[in-house]
Design a protein around this motif. Structure first.
Motif, PDB file in Angstrom:
ATOM      1  N   ILE A  92      36.052  39.861  38.386  1.00  0.00           N
ATOM      2  CA  ILE A  92      37.185  40.789  38.366  1.00  0.00           C
ATOM      3  C   ILE A  92      38.382  39.936  37.983  1.00  0.00           C
ATOM      4  CG2 ILE A  92      38.625  42.369  39.698  1.00  0.00           C
ATOM      5  CD1 ILE A  92      36.255  42.673  41.632  1.00  0.00           C
ATOM      6  N   CYS A  93      39.139  40.382  36.990  1.00  0.00           N
ATOM      7  CA  CYS A  93      40.225  39.551  36.476  1.00  0.00           C
ATOM      8  C   CYS A  93      41.568  40.274  36.465  1.00  0.00           C
ATOM      9  CB  CYS A  93      39.905  39.113  35.045  1.00  0.00           C
ATOM     10  SG  CYS A  93      38.463  38.024  34.938  1.00  0.00           S
ATOM     11  N   ARG A  94      42.614  39.456  36.369  1.00  0.00           N
ATOM     12  CA  ARG A  94      43.959  39.987  36.206  1.00  0.00           C
ATOM     13  C   ARG A  94      43.962  40.916  34.997  1.00  0.00           C
ATOM     14  NH1 ARG A  94      48.454  38.019  33.223  1.00  0.00           N
ATOM     15  NH2 ARG A  94      47.166  36.242  32.635  1.00  0.00           N
ATOM     16  N   ASN A  95      44.629  42.022  35.125  1.00  0.00           N
ATOM     17  CA  ASN A  95      44.733  43.073  34.105  1.00  0.00           C
ATOM     18  C   ASN A  95      43.487  43.932  33.966  1.00  0.00           C
ATOM     19  OD1 ASN A  95      47.415  42.432  33.525  1.00  0.00           O
ATOM     20  ND2 ASN A  95      46.823  40.942  31.973  1.00  0.00           N
ATOM     21  N   ASP A  96      42.416  43.655  34.739  1.00  0.00           N
ATOM     22  CA  ASP A  96      41.296  44.592  34.773  1.00  0.00           C
ATOM     23  C   ASP A  96      41.793  45.881  35.413  1.00  0.00           C
ATOM     24  OD1 ASP A  96      39.491  42.906  33.580  1.00  0.00           O
ATOM     25  OD2 ASP A  96      38.331  42.502  35.404  1.00  0.00           O
ATOM     26  N   ARG A  97      41.222  46.988  34.978  1.00  0.00           N
ATOM     27  CA  ARG A  97      41.690  48.287  35.450  1.00  0.00           C
ATOM     28  C   ARG A  97      40.833  48.820  36.587  1.00  0.00           C
ATOM     29  NH1 ARG A  97      42.510  52.090  30.371  1.00  0.00           N
ATOM     30  NH2 ARG A  97      40.280  52.259  30.660  1.00  0.00           N
ATOM     31  N   PHE A  98      41.475  49.616  37.417  1.00  0.00           N
ATOM     32  CA  PHE A  98      40.771  50.337  38.480  1.00  0.00           C
ATOM     33  C   PHE A  98      41.477  51.657  38.721  1.00  0.00           C
ATOM     34  CE2 PHE A  98      43.984  47.917  40.751  1.00  0.00           C
ATOM     35  CZ  PHE A  98      44.452  48.802  41.712  1.00  0.00           C
ATOM     36  N   ARG A  99      40.774  52.548  39.399  1.00  0.00           N
ATOM     37  CA  ARG A  99      41.335  53.836  39.780  1.00  0.00           C
ATOM     38  C   ARG A  99      41.136  54.013  41.274  1.00  0.00           C
ATOM     39  NH1 ARG A  99      39.341  58.068  35.300  1.00  0.00           N
ATOM     40  NH2 ARG A  99      41.268  59.125  35.811  1.00  0.00           N
ATOM     41  N   VAL A 100      41.889  54.929  41.850  1.00  0.00           N
ATOM     42  CA  VAL A 100      41.845  55.184  43.286  1.00  0.00           C
ATOM     43  C   VAL A 100      41.279  56.579  43.513  1.00  0.00           C
ATOM     44  CG1 VAL A 100      43.231  55.402  45.373  1.00  0.00           C
ATOM     45  CG2 VAL A 100      43.851  53.709  43.643  1.00  0.00           C
ATOM     46  N   LEU A 101      40.404  56.688  44.515  1.00  0.00           N
ATOM     47  CA  LEU A 101      39.832  57.974  44.882  1.00  0.00           C
ATOM     48  C   LEU A 101      40.139  58.227  46.347  1.00  0.00           C
ATOM     49  CD1 LEU A 101      38.045  60.318  43.817  1.00  0.00           C
ATOM     50  CD2 LEU A 101      36.084  59.050  44.694  1.00  0.00           C
ATOM     51  N   CYS A 120      45.253  51.711  37.313  1.00  0.00           N
ATOM     52  CA  CYS A 120      46.115  50.651  37.820  1.00  0.00           C
ATOM     53  C   CYS A 120      45.485  49.328  37.377  1.00  0.00           C
ATOM     54  CB  CYS A 120      46.193  50.707  39.341  1.00  0.00           C
ATOM     55  SG  CYS A 120      46.851  52.270  39.970  1.00  0.00           S
ATOM     56  N   MET A 121      46.261  48.241  37.435  1.00  0.00           N
ATOM     57  CA  MET A 121      45.734  46.946  37.003  1.00  0.00           C
ATOM     58  C   MET A 121      45.927  45.877  38.070  1.00  0.00           C
ATOM     59  SD  MET A 121      46.491  46.626  32.932  1.00  0.00           S
ATOM     60  CE  MET A 121      48.247  46.630  33.046  1.00  0.00           C
ATOM     61  N   PHE A 122      44.927  45.013  38.164  1.00  0.00           N
ATOM     62  CA  PHE A 122      44.997  43.899  39.093  1.00  0.00           C
ATOM     63  C   PHE A 122      46.030  42.887  38.625  1.00  0.00           C
ATOM     64  CE2 PHE A 122      40.597  45.273  39.994  1.00  0.00           C
ATOM     65  CZ  PHE A 122      40.676  45.367  41.376  1.00  0.00           C
ATOM     66  N   GLY A 123      46.594  42.175  39.598  1.00  0.00           N
ATOM     67  CA  GLY A 123      47.452  41.037  39.321  1.00  0.00           C
ATOM     68  C   GLY A 123      46.628  39.767  39.475  1.00  0.00           C
ATOM     69  N   LYS A 124      47.293  38.646  39.689  1.00  0.00           N
ATOM     70  CA  LYS A 124      46.584  37.383  39.927  1.00  0.00           C
ATOM     71  C   LYS A 124      45.977  37.387  41.323  1.00  0.00           C
ATOM     72  CE  LYS A 124      48.566  34.256  36.695  1.00  0.00           C
ATOM     73  NZ  LYS A 124      48.310  32.869  36.408  1.00  0.00           N
ATOM     74  N   PHE A 125      44.915  36.606  41.492  1.00  0.00           N
ATOM     75  CA  PHE A 125      44.215  36.480  42.760  1.00  0.00           C
ATOM     76  C   PHE A 125      44.618  35.163  43.425  1.00  0.00           C
ATOM     77  CE2 PHE A 125      41.694  39.375  40.274  1.00  0.00           C
ATOM     78  CZ  PHE A 125      41.247  40.301  41.198  1.00  0.00           C
ATOM     79  N   THR A 126      45.168  35.262  44.629  1.00  0.00           N
ATOM     80  CA  THR A 126      45.568  34.063  45.370  1.00  0.00           C
ATOM     81  C   THR A 126      44.529  33.766  46.438  1.00  0.00           C
ATOM     82  OG1 THR A 126      47.898  34.582  45.013  1.00  0.00           O
ATOM     83  CG2 THR A 126      47.394  33.005  46.767  1.00  0.00           C
ATOM     84  N   PRO A 127      43.931  32.568  46.411  1.00  0.00           N
ATOM     85  CA  PRO A 127      42.958  32.224  47.450  1.00  0.00           C
ATOM     86  C   PRO A 127      43.659  31.825  48.743  1.00  0.00           C
ATOM     87  CG  PRO A 127      43.228  30.387  45.940  1.00  0.00           C
ATOM     88  CD  PRO A 127      44.095  31.504  45.427  1.00  0.00           C
ATOM     89  N   ALA A 141      50.885  43.796  39.792  1.00  0.00           N
ATOM     90  CA  ALA A 141      52.149  43.611  39.080  1.00  0.00           C
ATOM     91  C   ALA A 141      53.075  44.804  39.311  1.00  0.00           C
ATOM     92  CB  ALA A 141      51.889  43.421  37.594  1.00  0.00           C
ATOM     93  N   ALA A 142      52.496  45.980  39.466  1.00  0.00           N
ATOM     94  CA  ALA A 142      53.265  47.202  39.732  1.00  0.00           C
ATOM     95  C   ALA A 142      52.539  47.982  40.821  1.00  0.00           C
ATOM     96  CB  ALA A 142      53.377  48.042  38.471  1.00  0.00           C
ATOM     97  N   SER A 143      53.268  48.780  41.567  1.00  0.00           N
ATOM     98  CA  SER A 143      52.612  49.564  42.615  1.00  0.00           C
ATOM     99  C   SER A 143      51.643  50.553  41.972  1.00  0.00           C
ATOM    100  CB  SER A 143      53.643  50.296  43.478  1.00  0.00           C
ATOM    101  OG  SER A 143      54.282  51.299  42.732  1.00  0.00           O
ATOM    102  N   CYS A 144      50.633  50.912  42.721  1.00  0.00           N
ATOM    103  CA  CYS A 144      49.595  51.823  42.246  1.00  0.00           C
ATOM    104  C   CYS A 144      49.694  53.108  43.063  1.00  0.00           C
ATOM    105  CB  CYS A 144      48.232  51.168  42.414  1.00  0.00           C
ATOM    106  SG  CYS A 144      46.865  52.217  41.877  1.00  0.00           S
ATOM    107  N   PRO A 145      50.147  54.193  42.452  1.00  0.00           N
ATOM    108  CA  PRO A 145      50.293  55.445  43.191  1.00  0.00           C
ATOM    109  C   PRO A 145      48.962  55.881  43.814  1.00  0.00           C
ATOM    110  CG  PRO A 145      51.264  55.623  41.011  1.00  0.00           C
ATOM    111  CD  PRO A 145      50.525  54.327  41.061  1.00  0.00           C
ATOM    112  N   LEU A 182      38.269  52.258  45.776  1.00  0.00           N
ATOM    113  CA  LEU A 182      38.617  51.702  44.468  1.00  0.00           C
ATOM    114  C   LEU A 182      37.425  51.876  43.529  1.00  0.00           C
ATOM    115  CD1 LEU A 182      40.342  48.292  45.277  1.00  0.00           C
ATOM    116  CD2 LEU A 182      41.369  50.539  45.014  1.00  0.00           C
ATOM    117  N   ILE A 183      37.708  52.371  42.347  1.00  0.00           N
ATOM    118  CA  ILE A 183      36.708  52.459  41.291  1.00  0.00           C
ATOM    119  C   ILE A 183      37.112  51.405  40.269  1.00  0.00           C
ATOM    120  CG2 ILE A 183      35.649  53.933  39.546  1.00  0.00           C
ATOM    121  CD1 ILE A 183      36.614  56.342  41.255  1.00  0.00           C
ATOM    122  N   VAL A 184      36.419  50.269  40.311  1.00  0.00           N
ATOM    123  CA  VAL A 184      36.798  49.102  39.507  1.00  0.00           C
ATOM    124  C   VAL A 184      35.916  49.014  38.270  1.00  0.00           C
ATOM    125  CG1 VAL A 184      37.057  46.590  39.517  1.00  0.00           C
ATOM    126  CG2 VAL A 184      37.495  47.899  41.608  1.00  0.00           C
TER     127      VAL A 184
END
Length: 138
Positions: free
Chosen positions: A106-115, A126-133, A85-89, A97-99
């Motif tokens: 894994i769902c929309r709005n679940d959080r993750f961090r970047v290493l 950061c948060m996931f958006g929707k998943f498009t197959p 939904a928003a860029s992840c710095p 990814l640390i999910v």
């Protein structure tokens, strides 16, 4: 003396502006590379209806395309594209990814961090958006 000070300020401003040019060129180059990578990964797959969650067993390791696009490569026929939904710095190719996984999805709005490679302190959340197959043509 006043004219000299104005000249020095003008030169420093020009140097600062010149320092931004390679950055803009680098950003444009990174965006072009990301678009190329995304096109190659999706190939001739057809997008389906976006979903809120995917099963962790239906996908392999994530592939980061850019600061707002992540692909989960398929174990089966489906490739999953997540547009944040928003860029992840700090999110860029070759980062880890640390999910935070709750259950088997894994769902929309679940959080993750970047290493970043070679670091031990992860980014902000950061948060996931929707998943498009994206399905292979039959």
């Amino acid at each position: 003396m006043k004219g000299r000070a104005v000249g020095v300020v003008a030169i420093l401003g020009a140097i600062a502006l010149a320092g931004c040019m390679p950055s803009a060129q680098m950003q444009a180059s990174e965006q072009a590379e990301a678009a190329k990578e995304l096109t190659q990964a999706l190939g001739d797959r057809t997008p389906g209806t976006p979903r809120d969650c995917i099963s962790t067993s239906d996908s392999d390791a994530p592939q980061v395309i850019d600061d707002h696009t992540i692909l989960y490569k398929p174990v089966g026929r489906t490739l999953w594209r997540n547009d944040l939904a928003a860029s992840c710095p700090g999110l860029r190719p070759y980062t880890t990814l640390i999910v935070e996984v709750h259950g088997s999805q894994i769902c929309r709005n679940d959080r993750f961090r970047v290493l970043d490679p070679g670091t031990t302190i992860p980014s902000a959340y950061c948060m996931f958006g929707k998943f498009t197959p994206y399905e292979m043509a039959k």
